[in-house]
Design an enzyme around this catalytic site. Structure first.
Site, PDB file in Angstrom:
ATOM      1  N   HIS A 129       0.823  -1.214   0.000  1.00 20.13           N
ATOM      2  CA  HIS A 129       0.000   0.000   0.000  1.00 20.13           C
ATOM      3  C   HIS A 129       0.855   1.261   0.000  1.00 20.13           C
ATOM      4  O   HIS A 129       0.381   2.354   0.288  1.00 20.13           O
ATOM      5  CB  HIS A 129      -0.983  -0.016   1.171  1.00 20.13           C
ATOM      6  CG  HIS A 129      -2.218  -0.799   0.835  1.00 20.13           C
ATOM      7  ND1 HIS A 129      -2.694  -1.816   1.616  1.00 20.13           N
ATOM      8  CD2 HIS A 129      -3.046  -0.724  -0.219  1.00 20.13           C
ATOM      9  CE1 HIS A 129      -3.766  -2.328   1.046  1.00 20.13           C
ATOM     10  NE2 HIS A 129      -4.004  -1.686  -0.061  1.00 20.13           N
ATOM     11  N   ASP A 187      -6.421   4.995   9.596  1.00 16.98           N
ATOM     12  CA  ASP A 187      -7.806   5.124   9.129  1.00 16.98           C
ATOM     13  C   ASP A 187      -8.266   3.857   8.401  1.00 16.98           C
ATOM     14  O   ASP A 187      -9.444   3.521   8.394  1.00 16.98           O
ATOM     15  CB  ASP A 187      -7.923   6.294   8.137  1.00 16.98           C
ATOM     16  CG  ASP A 187      -7.683   7.614   8.829  1.00 16.98           C
ATOM     17  OD1 ASP A 187      -7.702   7.651  10.069  1.00 16.98           O
ATOM     18  OD2 ASP A 187      -7.475   8.614   8.115  1.00 16.98           O
ATOM     19  N   GLU A 300     -10.403  13.753  14.142  1.00 16.01           N
ATOM     20  CA  GLU A 300      -9.787  14.110  12.864  1.00 16.01           C
ATOM     21  C   GLU A 300     -10.536  15.307  12.295  1.00 16.01           C
ATOM     22  O   GLU A 300     -11.376  15.916  12.966  1.00 16.01           O
ATOM     23  CB  GLU A 300      -9.796  12.924  11.880  1.00 16.01           C
ATOM     24  CG  GLU A 300      -8.852  11.797  12.303  1.00 16.01           C
ATOM     25  CD  GLU A 300      -8.516  10.816  11.188  1.00 16.01           C
ATOM     26  OE1 GLU A 300      -8.931  11.034  10.024  1.00 16.01           O
ATOM     27  OE2 GLU A 300      -7.831   9.806  11.492  1.00 16.01           O
TER      28      GLU A 300
HETATM   29  P1  FAD Z   1       4.075  -1.927   2.305  1.00 17.28           P
HETATM   30  O1  FAD Z   1       3.677  -0.887   1.341  1.00 17.28           O
HETATM   31  O2  FAD Z   1       4.042  -3.319   1.824  1.00 17.28           O
HETATM   32  O3  FAD Z   1       5.528  -1.604   2.895  1.00 17.28           O
HETATM   33  C1  FAD Z   1       5.875  -0.321   3.330  1.00 17.28           C
HETATM   34  C2  FAD Z   1       7.364  -0.272   3.668  1.00 17.28           C
HETATM   35  O4  FAD Z   1       7.624  -1.053   4.805  1.00 17.28           O
HETATM   36  C3  FAD Z   1       8.262  -0.843   2.589  1.00 17.28           C
HETATM   37  O5  FAD Z   1       9.482  -0.182   2.591  1.00 17.28           O
HETATM   38  C4  FAD Z   1       8.452  -2.275   3.012  1.00 17.28           C
HETATM   39  O6  FAD Z   1       9.637  -2.849   2.497  1.00 17.28           O
HETATM   40  C5  FAD Z   1       8.476  -2.138   4.513  1.00 17.28           C
HETATM   41  N1  FAD Z   1       7.925  -3.297   5.210  1.00 17.28           N
HETATM   42  C6  FAD Z   1       6.751  -3.924   4.991  1.00 17.28           C
HETATM   43  N2  FAD Z   1       6.584  -4.913   5.874  1.00 17.28           N
HETATM   44  C7  FAD Z   1       7.682  -4.911   6.665  1.00 17.28           C
HETATM   45  C8  FAD Z   1       8.106  -5.691   7.756  1.00 17.28           C
HETATM   46  N3  FAD Z   1       7.369  -6.703   8.228  1.00 17.28           N
HETATM   47  N4  FAD Z   1       9.293  -5.402   8.328  1.00 17.28           N
HETATM   48  C9  FAD Z   1      10.059  -4.380   7.884  1.00 17.28           C
HETATM   49  N5  FAD Z   1       9.714  -3.618   6.839  1.00 17.28           N
HETATM   50  C10 FAD Z   1       8.533  -3.877   6.250  1.00 17.28           C
HETATM   51  N6  FAD Z   1      -1.019   5.206   7.062  1.00 17.28           N
HETATM   52  C11 FAD Z   1      -1.180   5.800   8.253  1.00 17.28           C
HETATM   53  O7  FAD Z   1      -0.232   5.911   9.017  1.00 17.28           O
HETATM   54  N7  FAD Z   1      -2.402   6.270   8.623  1.00 17.28           N
HETATM   55  C12 FAD Z   1      -3.508   6.138   7.855  1.00 17.28           C
HETATM   56  O8  FAD Z   1      -4.595   6.557   8.250  1.00 17.28           O
HETATM   57  C13 FAD Z   1      -3.353   5.520   6.596  1.00 17.28           C
HETATM   58  N8  FAD Z   1      -4.406   5.357   5.771  1.00 17.28           N
HETATM   59  C14 FAD Z   1      -4.243   4.710   4.593  1.00 17.28           C
HETATM   60  C15 FAD Z   1      -5.349   4.520   3.762  1.00 17.28           C
HETATM   61  C16 FAD Z   1      -5.215   3.838   2.573  1.00 17.28           C
HETATM   62  C17 FAD Z   1      -6.430   3.635   1.707  1.00 17.28           C
HETATM   63  C18 FAD Z   1      -3.943   3.339   2.196  1.00 17.28           C
HETATM   64  C19 FAD Z   1      -3.768   2.577   0.906  1.00 17.28           C
HETATM   65  C20 FAD Z   1      -2.833   3.541   2.994  1.00 17.28           C
HETATM   66  C21 FAD Z   1      -2.979   4.236   4.194  1.00 17.28           C
HETATM   67  N9  FAD Z   1      -1.886   4.449   5.030  1.00 17.28           N
HETATM   68  C22 FAD Z   1      -2.064   5.067   6.234  1.00 17.28           C
HETATM   69  C23 FAD Z   1      -0.529   4.131   4.584  1.00 17.28           C
HETATM   70  C24 FAD Z   1      -0.006   2.816   5.108  1.00 17.28           C
HETATM   71  O9  FAD Z   1       0.211   2.892   6.488  1.00 17.28           O
HETATM   72  C25 FAD Z   1       1.306   2.549   4.411  1.00 17.28           C
HETATM   73  O10 FAD Z   1       1.053   2.292   3.078  1.00 17.28           O
HETATM   74  C26 FAD Z   1       2.112   1.458   5.047  1.00 17.28           C
HETATM   75  O11 FAD Z   1       3.252   1.269   4.257  1.00 17.28           O
HETATM   76  C27 FAD Z   1       1.428   0.132   5.255  1.00 17.28           C
HETATM   77  O12 FAD Z   1       1.126  -0.509   4.095  1.00 17.28           O
HETATM   78  P2  FAD Z   1       1.637  -2.006   3.794  1.00 17.28           P
HETATM   79  O13 FAD Z   1       1.437  -2.886   4.949  1.00 17.28           O
HETATM   80  O14 FAD Z   1       0.996  -2.368   2.523  1.00 17.28           O
HETATM   81  O15 FAD Z   1       3.203  -1.782   3.614  1.00 17.28           O
END
Ligand code: FAD
Length: 537
Positions: A129, A187, A300
């Protein structure tokens, strides 16, 4: 690297936006180590891009020794999924994907990759994400963290041990059924625990409980050298503080011990409208300064702008056209959003809080609406938006989002210089703009995560625009001009979920923490294997 045939099929099977992205693959090859932004291109260029992409992908494959006993997925669909993220702006093609059955497998992979000459880089991927390829790894190995998911609640119900790839929504389901719950939420709950802890994990409970990184007791981490280490404030603390907000640079989180508290059953969820920015922020700031029992649990705020889509569905039908008129006549209407969680025994206190909201806040008379919903439904509220957008084909579009922290003393300047002078002057805006304050003392400065330093109250801003392949560059330029205006007018912003490609921007971002950040990299990931999509090292 994937075989050229595998990539070829990945590109051919990809959706149109991804095919456009294939052009960038060539650029990527030309400029190794840099992420490349995609732009919409005419069809003729696309065809040329495809041909060129085939050429550029011909290179050696990743060969893992049999002794590692790991299966590297290189089929087109695994590669295609791992090449894209929610931002839908970049394409980063990995060499293969691993679905680990245990943390030991990740350790084996990293021990091998870091031994001797660097062989390939590695990125943990939660849900992908990210916005700009941060979870990608060009030609390297993606670790699909969703393969490591699970929640174990402690006997005393004070914490849960959660595997790194677990979605927050599943943490909520597993804990709430036992009557307990984490205390700080994003969120959107369909993001992974490891992914949000690598950033910060912010939302409407931060003002009271801190970001998600402030609610972790210990971690299991696999460093870039393949070591499996438990860490906490007492044990391997350098690793613990480094990893929290560490953008995946120091290790892969395979387990997080998350603080739990009582899970309330329901939420009273309010939205109130303001036409005056000063009154709106004054009320927000007062509410985040109140004590638990007399105040709200979640806060918020968002903007309704006359050049954007105004979603009035939270309000009664009878008010909706009046609200649309208000937005038209004022240009911007500010929406204060709060929630108070409760169970049957705490219901009487709720009456007092509602009374306080009604009597002491300066919203436009009559423009308050309340929904009484289950706690789970409140926290999972963005899922309904996702389903709606997916059904309209509007979820998998480019998301050039800009997330910022702005110090309280400069929020009025930000409002005038950015919201009124830039955003409101666009012909149209799409998506959502969030604006709400939080308490700076809920952050721990020893962690890697950055937030503006100087003041007690910091505003969280989300300019969450959706785009099309045709106008994504325009929106990105708009974001650049927002950052420029802030810099030129001395507004000390910090970005969240940022993506810089220049080292000097990272050095500026981390400020006084940069030296520790880079030392920790040398200590825990000296070969610079981990999360190269962040483009820091
Ligand atoms: P990824 O995108 O898969 O990874 C993000 C980063 O972390 C990358 O660098 C990856 O290599 C690293 N990573 C992933 N897993 C691990 C692990 N286990 N150990 C070490 N590194 C790791 N964020 C907020 O803070 N508040 C919000 O309200 C919020 N709302 C959102 C709403 C939507 C619709 C979306 C799509 C995103 C939102 N986000 C929000 C953002 C979200 O927190 C980030 O995208 C975050 O990266 C988590 O997504 P992911 O688990 O898919 O991580």
């Amino acid at each position: 690297m994937p075989s050229s045939e595998a990539c070829k099929r990945a590109v051919l099977n990809a959706k149109p936006s991804a095919i456009k992205s294939s052009f960038a693959l060539i650029l990527y090859k030309v400029l190794p180590g840099q992420s490349v932004k995609m732009q919409a291109r005419p069809a003729a260029v696309l065809v040329a891009s495809l041909h060129a992409a085939f050429v550029c992908i011909k290179s050696s494959e990743i060969i893992l020794p049999k002794s590692l006993n790991l299966t590297l997925l290189t089929d087109p669909s695994a590669i295609s999924v791992a090449s894209h993220d929610f931002g839908n702006i970049t394409t980063v093609i990995p060499g293969g994907v691993i679905c680990p059955s245990s943390p030991v497998e990740i350790s084996r992979l990293l021990t091998y990759a870091s031994n001797g000459e660097r062989k390939f880089q590695v990125a943990a991927r939660g849900q992908g994400h990210s916005l700009m390829g941060q979870a990608g790894v060009p030609d390297g190995v993606i670790i699909n963290m969703t393969c490591l998911a699970g929640v174990v609640v402690s006997d005393d119900m004070k914490y849960a041990d959660v595997a790194g790839g677990t979605l927050w929504v599943d943490v909520l389901k597993n804990t709430a059924e036992k009557g307990v719950s984490p205390v700080s939420w994003t969120d959107y709950l369909h993001v992974s625990v490891g992914g949000t802890l690598s950033n910060a994990g912010i939302g409407g409970e931060v003002f009271r409980n801190g970001p998600q990184i402030s609610n972790v007791l210990e971690l299991d981490v696999i460093t870039g050298k393949g070591e499996m280490l438990a860490c906490s404030p007492q044990l391997n603390s350098e690793l613990f503080y480094g990893v929290l907000g560490g953008l995946g640079q120091f290790g892969i989180i395979t387990r997080a011990r998350i603080v739990l508290n009582h899970a309330p059953k329901r939420a009273k969820w309010f939205r109130m409208l303001y036409s005056d920015f000063a009154a709106f922020t004054k009320d927000q700031e007062r509410l985040i300064s109140m004590a638990n029992d007399t105040g709200v649990d979640y806060l918020e705020g968002q903007l309704f702008m006359s050049n954007g889509v105004v979603d009035t569905s939270f309000f009664p039908q009878s008010d909706q056209s009046k609200i649309a008129d208000l937005v038209k006549s004022h240009g911007i209407i500010y929406v204060l959003e709060v929630a108070k969680f409760y169970d049957d025994p705490t219901l009487p206190i709720i009456g007092q809080v509602v009374d306080m909201l009604n009597k002491t806040l300066s919203y436009l008379p009559g423009f308050i609406s309340m929904h009484d919903v289950a706690y789970f439904d409140f926290l999972n509220r963005v899922k309904a938006e996702e389903d709606k957008l997916r059904s309209l084909g509007l979820w998998e579009v480019p998301h050039p989002w800009l997330n910022l922290y702005v110090p309280k003393s400069q929020i009025l300047n930000f409002h005038n210089g950015v919201v009124k002078d830039i955003l409101l002057k666009q012909n149209s805006t799409s998506g959502l703009t969030l604006l709400y304050p939080s308490n700076r003392n809920k952050w721990d400065n020893r962690m890697s995560a950055m937030v503006t330093d100087e003041e007690d109250v910091v505003y969280i801003i989300g300019i969450l625009q959706s785009a099309t392949p045709q106008n994504v560059q325009e929106v990105e330029s708009l974001n650049d001009s927002i950052i420029r205006v802030c810099k030129d007018s001395g507004i000390k912003i910090k970005q969240y979920l940022m993506h810089y490609t220049r080292k000097e921007d990272w050095v500026e971002h981390f400020g006084t923490k940069w030296s520790d950040f880079s030392k920790r990299k040398d200590l825990f990931d000296p070969k610079k294997l981990l999360s190269p999509g962040q483009d820091i090292f």
